[in-house]
Design a protein around this motif. Structure first.
Motif, PDB file in Angstrom:
ATOM      1  N   HIS A  84      -8.160  -7.048  -2.512  1.00 33.98           N
ATOM      2  CA  HIS A  84      -6.706  -6.907  -2.706  1.00 33.98           C
ATOM      3  C   HIS A  84      -6.043  -8.248  -2.405  1.00 33.98           C
ATOM      4  O   HIS A  84      -5.483  -8.451  -1.329  1.00 33.98           O
ATOM      5  CB  HIS A  84      -6.157  -5.809  -1.794  1.00 33.98           C
ATOM      6  N   LYS A  85      -6.116  -9.157  -3.399  1.00 28.69           N
ATOM      7  CA  LYS A  85      -5.651 -10.538  -3.207  1.00 28.69           C
ATOM      8  C   LYS A  85      -4.205 -10.603  -2.727  1.00 28.69           C
ATOM      9  O   LYS A  85      -3.839 -11.486  -1.948  1.00 28.69           O
ATOM     10  CB  LYS A  85      -5.808 -11.333  -4.521  1.00 28.69           C
ATOM     11  N   PHE A  86      -3.360  -9.679  -3.207  1.00 29.84           N
ATOM     12  CA  PHE A  86      -1.979  -9.675  -2.733  1.00 29.84           C
ATOM     13  C   PHE A  86      -1.849  -8.952  -1.393  1.00 29.84           C
ATOM     14  O   PHE A  86      -1.349  -9.533  -0.414  1.00 29.84           O
ATOM     15  CB  PHE A  86      -1.042  -9.041  -3.775  1.00 29.84           C
ATOM     16  N   TRP A  87      -2.302  -7.717  -1.345  1.00 32.12           N
ATOM     17  CA  TRP A  87      -2.052  -6.916  -0.142  1.00 32.12           C
ATOM     18  C   TRP A  87      -2.713  -7.490   1.102  1.00 32.12           C
ATOM     19  O   TRP A  87      -2.241  -7.291   2.225  1.00 32.12           O
ATOM     20  CB  TRP A  87      -2.419  -5.443  -0.383  1.00 32.12           C
ATOM     21  N   GLU A  88      -3.807  -8.282   0.922  1.00 31.13           N
ATOM     22  CA  GLU A  88      -4.451  -8.927   2.073  1.00 31.13           C
ATOM     23  C   GLU A  88      -3.519  -9.918   2.763  1.00 31.13           C
ATOM     24  O   GLU A  88      -3.716 -10.247   3.927  1.00 31.13           O
ATOM     25  CB  GLU A  88      -5.713  -9.691   1.611  1.00 31.13           C
ATOM     26  N   THR A  89      -2.502 -10.403   2.024  1.00 32.52           N
ATOM     27  CA  THR A  89      -1.591 -11.404   2.590  1.00 32.52           C
ATOM     28  C   THR A  89      -0.372 -10.757   3.257  1.00 32.52           C
ATOM     29  O   THR A  89       0.481 -11.471   3.783  1.00 32.52           O
ATOM     30  CB  THR A  89      -1.069 -12.358   1.492  1.00 32.52           C
ATOM     31  N   GLN A  90      -0.271  -9.443   3.201  1.00 32.50           N
ATOM     32  CA  GLN A  90       0.962  -8.768   3.642  1.00 32.50           C
ATOM     33  C   GLN A  90       0.796  -8.116   5.027  1.00 32.50           C
ATOM     34  O   GLN A  90      -0.313  -7.715   5.397  1.00 32.50           O
ATOM     35  CB  GLN A  90       1.346  -7.703   2.612  1.00 32.50           C
ATOM     36  N   PRO A  91       1.897  -7.963   5.737  1.00 31.28           N
ATOM     37  CA  PRO A  91       1.825  -7.310   7.053  1.00 31.28           C
ATOM     38  C   PRO A  91       1.721  -5.798   6.913  1.00 31.28           C
ATOM     39  O   PRO A  91       2.704  -5.056   7.131  1.00 31.28           O
ATOM     40  CB  PRO A  91       3.139  -7.746   7.720  1.00 31.28           C
ATOM     41  N   VAL A  92       0.560  -5.350   6.531  1.00 32.56           N
ATOM     42  CA  VAL A  92       0.271  -3.910   6.420  1.00 32.56           C
ATOM     43  C   VAL A  92      -1.077  -3.695   7.098  1.00 32.56           C
ATOM     44  O   VAL A  92      -1.862  -4.648   7.247  1.00 32.56           O
ATOM     45  CB  VAL A  92       0.222  -3.436   4.942  1.00 32.56           C
ATOM     46  N   GLY A  93      -1.364  -2.492   7.483  1.00 33.30           N
ATOM     47  CA  GLY A  93      -2.666  -2.185   8.064  1.00 33.30           C
ATOM     48  C   GLY A  93      -3.752  -2.561   7.065  1.00 33.30           C
ATOM     49  O   GLY A  93      -3.644  -2.247   5.887  1.00 33.30           O
ATOM     50  N   PRO A 103       5.550  -2.684  15.007  1.00 28.37           N
ATOM     51  CA  PRO A 103       5.686  -3.798  14.069  1.00 28.37           C
ATOM     52  C   PRO A 103       4.480  -4.730  14.102  1.00 28.37           C
ATOM     53  O   PRO A 103       3.950  -5.019  15.179  1.00 28.37           O
ATOM     54  CB  PRO A 103       6.951  -4.522  14.556  1.00 28.37           C
ATOM     55  N   ILE A 104       4.042  -5.193  12.936  1.00 27.98           N
ATOM     56  CA  ILE A 104       2.893  -6.091  12.834  1.00 27.98           C
ATOM     57  C   ILE A 104       3.337  -7.524  13.061  1.00 27.98           C
ATOM     58  O   ILE A 104       2.704  -8.280  13.762  1.00 27.98           O
ATOM     59  CB  ILE A 104       2.180  -5.906  11.478  1.00 27.98           C
ATOM     60  N   GLU A 105       4.485  -7.898  12.458  1.00 30.51           N
ATOM     61  CA  GLU A 105       5.057  -9.221  12.756  1.00 30.51           C
ATOM     62  C   GLU A 105       6.501  -9.058  13.206  1.00 30.51           C
ATOM     63  O   GLU A 105       7.189  -8.129  12.783  1.00 30.51           O
ATOM     64  CB  GLU A 105       4.926 -10.211  11.585  1.00 30.51           C
ATOM     65  N   PRO A 124      -4.357  23.733  -6.106  1.00 25.42           N
ATOM     66  CA  PRO A 124      -4.398  22.280  -5.907  1.00 25.42           C
ATOM     67  C   PRO A 124      -4.373  21.544  -7.245  1.00 25.42           C
ATOM     68  O   PRO A 124      -5.023  21.960  -8.201  1.00 25.42           O
ATOM     69  CB  PRO A 124      -5.715  22.051  -5.166  1.00 25.42           C
ATOM     70  N   GLY A 125      -3.626  20.465  -7.318  1.00 24.07           N
ATOM     71  CA  GLY A 125      -3.567  19.648  -8.522  1.00 24.07           C
ATOM     72  C   GLY A 125      -4.654  18.591  -8.517  1.00 24.07           C
ATOM     73  O   GLY A 125      -5.450  18.517  -7.581  1.00 24.07           O
ATOM     74  N   ASP A 126      -4.668  17.754  -9.554  1.00 32.41           N
ATOM     75  CA  ASP A 126      -5.650  16.671  -9.606  1.00 32.41           C
ATOM     76  C   ASP A 126      -5.066  15.368  -9.067  1.00 32.41           C
ATOM     77  O   ASP A 126      -5.703  14.330  -9.130  1.00 32.41           O
ATOM     78  CB  ASP A 126      -6.207  16.502 -11.032  1.00 32.41           C
ATOM     79  N   GLY A 127      -3.828  15.449  -8.522  1.00 32.74           N
ATOM     80  CA  GLY A 127      -3.184  14.240  -8.012  1.00 32.74           C
ATOM     81  C   GLY A 127      -3.078  14.242  -6.502  1.00 32.74           C
ATOM     82  O   GLY A 127      -2.949  15.285  -5.874  1.00 32.74           O
ATOM     83  N   LYS A 128      -3.174  13.048  -5.937  1.00 35.63           N
ATOM     84  CA  LYS A 128      -2.937  12.856  -4.511  1.00 35.63           C
ATOM     85  C   LYS A 128      -1.762  11.899  -4.346  1.00 35.63           C
ATOM     86  O   LYS A 128      -1.462  11.122  -5.261  1.00 35.63           O
ATOM     87  CB  LYS A 128      -4.181  12.248  -3.852  1.00 35.63           C
ATOM     88  N   LEU A 129      -1.132  11.954  -3.207  1.00 37.46           N
ATOM     89  CA  LEU A 129      -0.052  11.018  -2.917  1.00 37.46           C
ATOM     90  C   LEU A 129      -0.325  10.367  -1.564  1.00 37.46           C
ATOM     91  O   LEU A 129      -0.508  11.059  -0.560  1.00 37.46           O
ATOM     92  CB  LEU A 129       1.301  11.749  -2.894  1.00 37.46           C
ATOM     93  N   HIS A 130      -0.368   9.035  -1.568  1.00 37.30           N
ATOM     94  CA  HIS A 130      -0.627   8.286  -0.346  1.00 37.30           C
ATOM     95  C   HIS A 130       0.685   7.743   0.202  1.00 37.30           C
ATOM     96  O   HIS A 130       1.504   7.216  -0.558  1.00 37.30           O
ATOM     97  CB  HIS A 130      -1.598   7.139  -0.632  1.00 37.30           C
ATOM     98  N   TYR A 131       0.878   7.873   1.501  1.00 40.06           N
ATOM     99  CA  TYR A 131       2.085   7.377   2.185  1.00 40.06           C
ATOM    100  C   TYR A 131       1.743   6.060   2.884  1.00 40.06           C
ATOM    101  O   TYR A 131       0.667   5.949   3.509  1.00 40.06           O
ATOM    102  CB  TYR A 131       2.542   8.379   3.254  1.00 40.06           C
ATOM    103  N   TYR A 132       2.673   5.112   2.825  1.00 41.22           N
ATOM    104  CA  TYR A 132       2.471   3.790   3.422  1.00 41.22           C
ATOM    105  C   TYR A 132       3.677   3.337   4.234  1.00 41.22           C
ATOM    106  O   TYR A 132       4.816   3.691   3.906  1.00 41.22           O
ATOM    107  CB  TYR A 132       2.240   2.736   2.320  1.00 41.22           C
ATOM    108  N   LEU A 133       3.405   2.517   5.237  1.00 40.46           N
ATOM    109  CA  LEU A 133       4.466   1.805   5.956  1.00 40.46           C
ATOM    110  C   LEU A 133       4.201   0.308   5.817  1.00 40.46           C
ATOM    111  O   LEU A 133       3.035  -0.122   5.835  1.00 40.46           O
ATOM    112  CB  LEU A 133       4.481   2.196   7.438  1.00 40.46           C
ATOM    113  N   TYR A 134       5.267  -0.463   5.664  1.00 42.96           N
ATOM    114  CA  TYR A 134       5.168  -1.926   5.580  1.00 42.96           C
ATOM    115  C   TYR A 134       5.622  -2.513   6.915  1.00 42.96           C
ATOM    116  O   TYR A 134       6.705  -2.161   7.422  1.00 42.96           O
ATOM    117  CB  TYR A 134       6.079  -2.432   4.455  1.00 42.96           C
TER     118      TYR A 134
END
Ligand code: MYA
Ligand code: JJ1
Length: 388
Positions: free
Chosen positions: A2-11, A25-27, A360-370
């Motif tokens: 993940h060339k972009f996400w590796e640079t971001q303050p996320v888990g 907070p990460i930063e 159950p559907g065939d979709g999942k939803l992932h939750y994120y915090l930045y």
């Protein structure tokens, strides 16, 4: 990977299971004066535009971009079709910033080809109420995919959020990114099984006929709970109290005040529906349920163009069993001609999904915090937050 996400303050994936990392907070925030003052560079053919969603013309451009290019299911049979009225509602909550409604145009033709938005929200993560941006409606035109435009858009919305002295965000996606704070399952309750089967949204079950299927999903003509009625403006204080108390049990939930409840939960035709149970004797408000309207375009079907879907939003039961309350929600959704009622397995929804014949559907939803680390992913049932 993940060339972009590796640079971001996320888990990051490599940090999963590292219990030495602190929650929070990460930063740290930086002084606003140190936030980049100019927009990020776009490829030369494109330019930034701040979208005035109040303008009928701009709103129509956004609507058209999303109608033709936004989220589809894994087999590209359906595409979310948020209405203009819905977009106006979703993008103008209390304290919203116009500068967080960001478009990208082709310089020469002025055609809108990409979009991303943020809206402010107070979100409680365990014991801490954090002011965040809820980021949604990230969309790049189909013809401009895989050109790394999305990272620039995400950086630009981040910059504009920072300029308002806000340093955290919450967002959901159907794709796995570094790293989910929770993963939810979509569930679906057929209201119009014949149409759902005809358009390929669902299938006839094994050893089932169409008439048995229609009978299986039949609902009463009218709601059963005494005192069940539509929410009205004068209910805002009582609903706010009820909802705040209810949401306090979840690990992650919005910190709604009366202005938020007025905006997010007062019924708005073809956008959001809310009902409550008022005790016939004391008029005390004991229970609440709500859903929002999000149709999907049906792609390439000769007979039908739109799937009318209701999405479970916030529900509170203190006196009426949640199962009965949600059955009444299904009944009103059926009365309003929805084809399907969708829900995530968040909050206490698991307690009614199977019994009320959701599948159950065939979709999942992932939750994120930045820029906010969670020591360990939370269960869907510990989530008290629904994003649109
Ligand atoms: S989720 C809905 C997203 N929209 C759609 O799915 C609509 C259809 N798809 C598209 O329009 C495009 O495929 C999109 C990607 C625009 C999604 N969230 O430009 P690229 C990463 C975050 O070459 P494209 C919603 O709206 C991907 O991993 N990142 O790709 C919430 C890769 O990075 P890396 C995503 O396909 C949005 C990079 O982008 C997503 O042309 C929350 C590739 O870029 C996604 N859904 O465009 C945004 N999809 O190499 C984050 C792909 O590292 C907000 N990617 O893997 C963060 C908080 C910001 C505010 C902070 C404030 C403090
Ligand atoms: O709607 C979804 N799936 C449907 C349709 C599947 C069509 C083929 N792929 C589905 N139907 C089965 C219903 C059946 C009814 C009777 C009982 C048994 C079940 O499963 C899925 C969710 O399940 N939706 C999507 O895939 C859309 C994308 C979801 C992720 C969106 C994230 C972006 C939002 C950011 O804000």
């Amino acid at each position: 990977r993940h060339k972009f996400w590796e640079t971001q303050p996320v888990g990051q994936f490599k940090d999963i299971g590292d219990t030495s990392l602190p929650e929070g907070p990460i930063e740290p925030p930086t002084p606003i004066s140190e936030v980049k003052q100019e927009p990020y560079n776009l490829p030369n053919l494109y330019e930034w535009v701040t979208c005035d969603i109040d303008s009928e013309e701009m709103c129509a451009e956004v609507y058209n971009l999303l109608t033709n290019n936004y989220v589809e299911d894994d087999e590209n049979m359906f595409r979310f079709n948020y209405s203009k009225e819905f977009l106006r509602w979703a993008l103008r909550p209390p304290g919203y910033f116009k500068s967080w409604h960001i478009g990208v145009r082709v310089k020469s033709s002025k055609k809108l080809v990409a979009f991303i938005t943020g809206v402010p929200a107070r979100i409680r993560v365990r014991d801490n109420v954090v002011t965040m941006a809820e980021v949604n409606f990230l969309c790049v035109h189909k013809k401009l995919r895989s050109k790394r435009l999305a990272p620039v858009m995400i950086k630009e919305v981040t910059r504009r959020v920072h300029l308002e002295n806000i340093w955290q965000a919450a967002y959901t996606a159907g794709v796995v990114l570094p790293t989910p704070v929770s993963t939810c399952q979509y569930w679906h309750r057929s209201l119009n099984p014949k149409k759902l089967i005809d358009v390929g949204f669902s299938r006839l079950g094994a050893r089932m006929t169409m008439s048995r299927t229609i009978k299986l999903y039949k609902l009463p003509e009218s709601t059963v709970t005494p005192g069940f009625r539509k929410m009205e403006p004068h209910d805002v204080p009582a609903v706010t109290r009820l909802l705040r108390e209810y949401l306090s049990q979840f690990a992650i939930a919005p910190d709604f005040d009366e202005n938020d409840v007025e905006h997010w939960l007062l019924p708005k035709e073809n956008v959001v529906d809310s009902f409550l149970v008022a005790s016939p004797e004391t008029h005390e408000i004991t229970d609440f349920c709500s859903f929002y309207t999000l149709p999907s375009s049906i792609l390439g079907n000769p007979n039908y163009s739109t799937l009318k879907a209701a999405y479970s939003y916030y529900n509170v039961s203190t006196k009426t069993p949640l199962l009965q309350l949600m059955n009444d929600a299904l009944i009103v959704a059926k009365q309003k001609d929805f084809d399907v009622f969708n829900a995530l397995d968040v909050m206490q929804n698991e307690s009614f999904l199977k019994e009320l014949k959701f599948g159950p559907g065939d979709g999942k939803l992932h939750y994120y915090l930045y820029n906010y680390r969670i020591r360990q992913a939370v269960l869907a049932s510990e989530l008290g937050l629904v994003l649109l």
